[in-house]
Write an enzyme that holds these catalytic residues in place. Structure first.
Site, PDB file in Angstrom:
ATOM      1  N   ARG A   1     -42.451  42.517 -35.286  1.00 15.99           N
ATOM      2  CA  ARG A   1     -42.976  41.352 -34.583  1.00 15.99           C
ATOM      3  C   ARG A   1     -42.726  41.575 -33.103  1.00 15.99           C
ATOM      4  NH1 ARG A   1     -41.009  35.311 -36.425  1.00 15.99           N
ATOM      5  NH2 ARG A   1     -39.358  35.695 -34.920  1.00 15.99           N
TER       6      ARG A   1
ATOM      7  N   LYS B   1     -36.857  25.177 -31.678  1.00 14.09           N
ATOM      8  CA  LYS B   1     -38.303  25.399 -31.549  1.00 14.09           C
ATOM      9  C   LYS B   1     -39.061  24.507 -32.533  1.00 14.09           C
ATOM     10  CE  LYS B   1     -38.219  29.137 -34.925  1.00 14.09           C
ATOM     11  NZ  LYS B   1     -37.937  30.570 -35.106  1.00 14.09           N
TER      12      LYS B   1
ATOM     13  N   MET C   1     -56.431  11.438 -48.747  1.00 20.35           N
ATOM     14  CA  MET C   1     -56.105  11.655 -47.336  1.00 20.35           C
ATOM     15  C   MET C   1     -54.949  10.763 -46.888  1.00 20.35           C
ATOM     16  SD  MET C   1     -58.608  11.429 -44.010  1.00 20.35           S
ATOM     17  CE  MET C   1     -59.753  12.676 -44.579  1.00 20.35           C
TER      18      MET C   1
ATOM     19  N   TYR D   1     -59.812  10.370 -57.028  1.00 18.10           N
ATOM     20  CA  TYR D   1     -61.043  11.166 -56.949  1.00 18.10           C
ATOM     21  C   TYR D   1     -61.156  12.161 -58.090  1.00 18.10           C
ATOM     22  CZ  TYR D   1     -61.676   9.530 -52.135  1.00 18.10           C
ATOM     23  OH  TYR D   1     -61.861   8.768 -51.020  1.00 18.10           O
TER      24      TYR D   1
HETATM   25  C1  LIG Z   1     -36.701  30.781 -35.756  1.00 15.02           C
HETATM   26  C2  LIG Z   1     -35.789  31.849 -35.331  1.00 15.02           C
HETATM   27  C3  LIG Z   1     -34.423  31.816 -35.656  1.00 15.02           C
HETATM   28  C4  LIG Z   1     -33.819  30.789 -36.606  1.00 15.02           C
HETATM   29  O1  LIG Z   1     -34.028  31.236 -37.930  1.00 15.02           O
HETATM   30  P1  LIG Z   1     -33.471  30.380 -39.188  1.00 15.02           P
HETATM   31  O2  LIG Z   1     -33.866  31.204 -40.361  1.00 15.02           O
HETATM   32  O3  LIG Z   1     -34.191  29.084 -39.145  1.00 15.02           O
HETATM   33  O4  LIG Z   1     -32.019  30.230 -39.010  1.00 15.02           O
HETATM   34  C5  LIG Z   1     -33.604  32.787 -35.107  1.00 15.02           C
HETATM   35  N1  LIG Z   1     -34.119  33.754 -34.308  1.00 15.02           N
HETATM   36  C6  LIG Z   1     -35.419  33.835 -33.990  1.00 15.02           C
HETATM   37  C7  LIG Z   1     -35.911  34.922 -33.096  1.00 15.02           C
HETATM   38  C8  LIG Z   1     -36.309  32.897 -34.501  1.00 15.02           C
HETATM   39  O5  LIG Z   1     -37.606  32.987 -34.207  1.00 15.02           O
END
Ligand SMILES: *Cc1c(COP(=O)(O)O)cnc(C)c1O
Length: 383
Positions: free
Chosen positions: A135, A38, A313, A265
């Protein structure tokens, strides 16, 4: 693609393959591994990362959204693709592209069943249950009625049950064990509710710390990219991980300024001695956050150089007074190794008061990713 930027996120495909094999070694030859890709593979590039894991033997991939799954299919990725945030409008594509949706609402179930019926197929879905994360997922007491609803759709079947831990990376925490017990009770209560259905709950921290919680499949993300989910886990982990990402830039100009010269800056920094400054074309627009002002360091000629004054920036200034020979055109390393020096994502995360995960996503999304293979050193980087 035109002139490449001075700033590049360099991804080592060999490191990604190595990390996948490390996880494989830890969990054994037969357990499922859902390679989590992801968020553009945590900034490493969705397709090249998935291809690298596939080369190392990955046959299952976890994405957040349907669109990412479609991209993987179009790039020729076979194997299972689990859409971890589930489908909303994406039911039709999930069926068309053979993606495995996570479900937690009746609406999604209905939409998937309708699309599967239209396509003349049976669609496997994975139910997400919330055993304490707070969640995504149905609550434990909703599982029975949810399964009953699922059984009413002849075009759907239960392919898996999944959950997620909120504190698997927390040292000395007991809630993970309690939540796992609840997960196991739920699974035991639905024996026979789906032939061949799998269960999974383990992210990187869980798979490192709790071998008894590997279930049928683990879901590593951060570990595949060569980072540990928490600093304290680095010392104790059986995984020998290699960071997959470097972030580099090029010195634009080197100049000597006298003592008493304000830098950048606001003149928040004033030199205390005659100082040699290297101007770097990287700043907060490139993910090199302004809040690291006064803390950040970079590598030049393998040595650490502190960043002086406000990070702008698209620019910042490194103090190279003590590093002889630095000149315009030299490579500077913001993340990763150079010579004997190394700056890790964890250190940058401390400077910016966040976690290594966010640093990888940030650098990856703000910069051009280029690919190389440290086990095939003759190949030039691919843009
Ligand atoms: C992102 C995610 C993972 C991976 O977690 P890591 O800590 O990066 O290994 C596993 N399961 C779910 C549901 C996630 O959202």
């Amino acid at each position: 693609m035109g002139t490449p930027s001075w700033n590049r996120v360099e991804v080592d495909r060999a490191a990604l393959r190595h990390n996948f094999r490390q996880v494989r070694k830890l969990v054994g030859p037969s357990l499922g591994i859902l390679a989590v890709v992801k968020a553009d593979a945590y900034g490493h590039g969705l397709i090249p990362a998935a291809q690298s894991f596939a080369e190392a033997g990955a046959t299952a991939f976890g994405v957040a959204e349907v669109e990412e799954g479609v991209c993987l299919r179009q790039a020729g990725i076979t194997g299972e693709i689990v859409v971890m945030l589930g489908v909303d409008q994406g039911a039709e594509e999930a069926v068309a592209y053979d993606l495995t949706p996570v479900v937690y609402t009746l609406e999604a179930m209905e939409a998937l069943a309708a699309c599967a019926a239209k396509g003349g197929c049976r669609k496997g879905v994975q139910i997400k249950v919330d055993v304490g994360m707070g969640r995504l997922g149905i609550l434990p007491r909703e599982l029975e009625p949810f399964l009953a609803a699922l059984r009413r759709f002849p075009n759907l079947y239960l392919a898996g049950i999944a959950s997620h831990f909120p504190k698997a990376d927390a040292e000395g925490d007991a809630t993970t064990t309690d939540q796992y017990r609840l997960f196991q009770e739920l699974l035991a209560g639905i024996q026979g509710a789906g032939d061949g259905r799998i269960s999974h709950i383990a992210n990187s921290a869980t798979l490192m710390r709790y071998p008894e919680m590997h279930c049928d499949m683990v879901r590593p993300g951060i570990s595949l990219y060569g980072c540990y989910p928490a600093d304290w886990l680095q010392q104790t982990s059986a995984l020998d991980l290699r960071p997959g990402m470097r972030f580099t830039t090029t010195v634009l100009q080197v100049k000597e300024v006298p003592a008493g010269q304000g830098v950048s800056y606001g003149h928040r920094y004033v030199t205390e001695r005659p100082t040699k400054l290297a101007v770097l074309p990287v700043g907060y627009a490139d993910g090199y956050l302004r809040r690291m002002t006064g803390k950040a360091e970079v590598l030049l000629a393998g040595h650490r150089a502190p960043i002086r004054g406000m990070i702008c920036m698209n620019a910042c200034m490194a103090d190279v007074t003590d590093i002889p020979g630095v000149k315009a055109g030299d490579a500077a390393v913001l993340l990763g190794c150079q010579g004997a020096g190394e700056i890790r994502a964890e250190e940058i995360a401390r400077w910016s008061e966040t976690i290594n995960y966010e640093i990888l996503c940030l650098f990856g999304s703000c910069n051009r990713q280029v690919y190389y293979d440290s086990e095939a050193p003759a190949t030039p980087p691919v843009y």
